[in-house]
Design a protein around this motif. Structure first.
Motif, PDB file in Angstrom:
ATOM      1  N   HIS A  67       0.324 -13.169  14.866  1.00  0.00           N
ATOM      2  CA  HIS A  67       1.777 -13.247  15.070  1.00  0.00           C
ATOM      3  C   HIS A  67       2.203 -14.416  15.950  1.00  0.00           C
ATOM      4  CE1 HIS A  67       1.781  -9.372  13.157  1.00  0.00           C
ATOM      5  NE2 HIS A  67       1.132  -8.803  14.148  1.00  0.00           N
ATOM      6  N   PHE A  68       1.340 -15.426  16.083  1.00  0.00           N
ATOM      7  CA  PHE A  68       1.713 -16.602  16.875  1.00  0.00           C
ATOM      8  C   PHE A  68       2.961 -17.264  16.282  1.00  0.00           C
ATOM      9  CE2 PHE A  68       1.777 -21.032  17.996  1.00  0.00           C
ATOM     10  CZ  PHE A  68       1.318 -21.087  19.302  1.00  0.00           C
ATOM     11  N   LYS A  69       2.954 -17.446  14.981  1.00  0.00           N
ATOM     12  CA  LYS A  69       4.064 -18.137  14.315  1.00  0.00           C
ATOM     13  C   LYS A  69       5.368 -17.369  14.484  1.00  0.00           C
ATOM     14  CE  LYS A  69       5.567 -19.906   9.815  1.00  0.00           C
ATOM     15  NZ  LYS A  69       5.196 -20.066   8.380  1.00  0.00           N
ATOM     16  N   GLN A  70       5.302 -16.034  14.295  1.00  0.00           N
ATOM     17  CA  GLN A  70       6.526 -15.237  14.395  1.00  0.00           C
ATOM     18  C   GLN A  70       7.118 -15.308  15.796  1.00  0.00           C
ATOM     19  OE1 GLN A  70       3.670 -14.357  12.976  1.00  0.00           O
ATOM     20  NE2 GLN A  70       3.917 -12.799  11.374  1.00  0.00           N
ATOM     21  N   ALA A  71       6.262 -15.174  16.806  1.00  0.00           N
ATOM     22  CA  ALA A  71       6.742 -15.223  18.187  1.00  0.00           C
ATOM     23  C   ALA A  71       7.251 -16.620  18.533  1.00  0.00           C
ATOM     24  CB  ALA A  71       5.622 -14.813  19.142  1.00  0.00           C
ATOM     25  N   PHE A  72       6.550 -17.638  18.053  1.00  0.00           N
ATOM     26  CA  PHE A  72       6.954 -19.019  18.326  1.00  0.00           C
ATOM     27  C   PHE A  72       8.334 -19.304  17.750  1.00  0.00           C
ATOM     28  CE2 PHE A  72       7.116 -23.576  17.782  1.00  0.00           C
ATOM     29  CZ  PHE A  72       6.472 -24.065  18.917  1.00  0.00           C
ATOM     30  N   LEU A  73       8.554 -18.897  16.509  1.00  0.00           N
ATOM     31  CA  LEU A  73       9.845 -19.144  15.863  1.00  0.00           C
ATOM     32  C   LEU A  73      10.956 -18.307  16.492  1.00  0.00           C
ATOM     33  CD1 LEU A  73       8.760 -19.360  12.110  1.00  0.00           C
ATOM     34  CD2 LEU A  73       9.390 -21.238  13.643  1.00  0.00           C
ATOM     35  N   PHE A  74      10.613 -17.105  16.936  1.00  0.00           N
ATOM     36  CA  PHE A  74      11.605 -16.239  17.583  1.00  0.00           C
ATOM     37  C   PHE A  74      12.133 -16.879  18.867  1.00  0.00           C
ATOM     38  CE2 PHE A  74      12.559 -12.950  20.755  1.00  0.00           C
ATOM     39  CZ  PHE A  74      13.551 -12.227  20.101  1.00  0.00           C
ATOM     40  N   LEU A  75      11.231 -17.505  19.641  1.00  0.00           N
ATOM     41  CA  LEU A  75      11.615 -18.096  20.922  1.00  0.00           C
ATOM     42  C   LEU A  75      12.089 -19.538  20.801  1.00  0.00           C
ATOM     43  CD1 LEU A  75       8.796 -16.698  23.242  1.00  0.00           C
ATOM     44  CD2 LEU A  75      11.181 -15.959  23.114  1.00  0.00           C
ATOM     45  N   LEU A  76      11.918 -20.132  19.619  1.00  0.00           N
ATOM     46  CA  LEU A  76      12.302 -21.530  19.439  1.00  0.00           C
ATOM     47  C   LEU A  76      13.781 -21.783  19.718  1.00  0.00           C
ATOM     48  CD1 LEU A  76      11.432 -24.379  18.662  1.00  0.00           C
ATOM     49  CD2 LEU A  76      11.830 -23.773  16.263  1.00  0.00           C
ATOM     50  N   PRO A  77      14.722 -20.957  19.215  1.00  0.00           N
ATOM     51  CA  PRO A  77      16.137 -21.207  19.531  1.00  0.00           C
ATOM     52  C   PRO A  77      16.409 -21.201  21.035  1.00  0.00           C
ATOM     53  CG  PRO A  77      15.953 -19.657  17.724  1.00  0.00           C
ATOM     54  CD  PRO A  77      14.576 -19.830  18.266  1.00  0.00           C
ATOM     55  N   PHE A  78      15.799 -20.268  21.760  1.00  0.00           N
ATOM     56  CA  PHE A  78      15.945 -20.237  23.224  1.00  0.00           C
ATOM     57  C   PHE A  78      15.486 -21.557  23.830  1.00  0.00           C
ATOM     58  CE2 PHE A  78      13.245 -19.768  27.008  1.00  0.00           C
ATOM     59  CZ  PHE A  78      14.217 -19.528  27.967  1.00  0.00           C
ATOM     60  N   ALA A  79      14.313 -22.035  23.393  1.00  0.00           N
ATOM     61  CA  ALA A  79      13.765 -23.270  23.942  1.00  0.00           C
ATOM     62  C   ALA A  79      14.655 -24.465  23.612  1.00  0.00           C
ATOM     63  CB  ALA A  79      12.351 -23.501  23.407  1.00  0.00           C
TER      64      ALA A  79
END
Length: 211
Positions: A67-79
């Motif tokens: 789930h690295f990709k899912q978590a990364f994309l989830f937090l991308l807008p915040f970043a």
């Protein structure tokens, strides 16, 4: 090997003790490099010893590629929002962007970010969720854990506010996908830029300056 509630309480207490030592070694004595190195070594040894006792503990904590990709994309807008805000602030207030010190901090800070997120989300929030006598809702755990993380960043009020809300978002990602690597990366990258270009702190100089 099952993790007992007693061990979970001890882990939470050890995390709080690590936070208290920050005030002594970093804020009072200004031994920043010593504190960070000691904390990383101590907790890395603890992680290794627990892994030797329980081969599944790393997966349980979130040291996993799943789930690295899912978590990364989830937090991308915040970043992206944070980076855009940091750049805007830096330009508006004439921050010094051409500082090579940001490069090593940007590279190495995620490692320290992973340790911090391990302590906060896995050992504090994760244990609070599992301890039988604790009767907190998920939102209660999120709130309490984020307050603890903000408290560690006292006395900087802007940093306390930022870390409180950042941790709320990180906890949502962690409880859904249980991946610490993503949290550590975003923690290190966003915090590096925030501290340099908004709060005006040169972390590279701070790390090697004593008194």
């Amino acid at each position: 090997m099952i993790t007992t509630d007693k061990r979970r309480w001890i882990e939470i207490a050890a995390v709080l003790a690590t936070g208290l030592l920050k005030y002594v070694l970093m804020d009072w004595l200004n031994f920043r490099a010593l504190y960070i190195a000691a904390a990383c070594i101590f907790w890395s040894v603890y992680i290794y010893k627990r892994y030797r006792q329980n081969n599944f503990i790393l997966q349980e904590w979130g040291f996993r590629k799943n789930h690295f990709k899912q978590a990364f994309l989830f937090l991308l807008p915040f970043a992206l929002v944070m980076v855009a805000g940091i750049v805007w602030y830096g330009i508006f207030y004439n921050a010094i962007f051409l500082n090579w010190h940001v490069i090593p901090v940007f590279v190495f800070y995620p490692a320290w970010g992973i340790i911090q997120q391990f302590l906060v989300v896995a050992l504090v929030a994760g244990n609070l969720q599992e301890i039988k006598v604790v009767n907190l809702s998920k939102s209660g755990i999120f709130l309490l854990t984020s307050l603890v993380f903000a408290w560690v960043h006292y006395p900087s009020l802007p940093l306390m506010v930022f870390t409180f809300f950042m941790e709320l978002i990180f906890l949502a990602a962690y409880f859904k996908w249980r991946n610490l690597w993503v949290l550590g990366l975003y923690h290190g990258w966003v915090a590096s830029l925030l501290l340099f270009f908004v709060l005006g702190r040169d972390l590279w100089n701070e790390l090697w300056t004593v008194f």
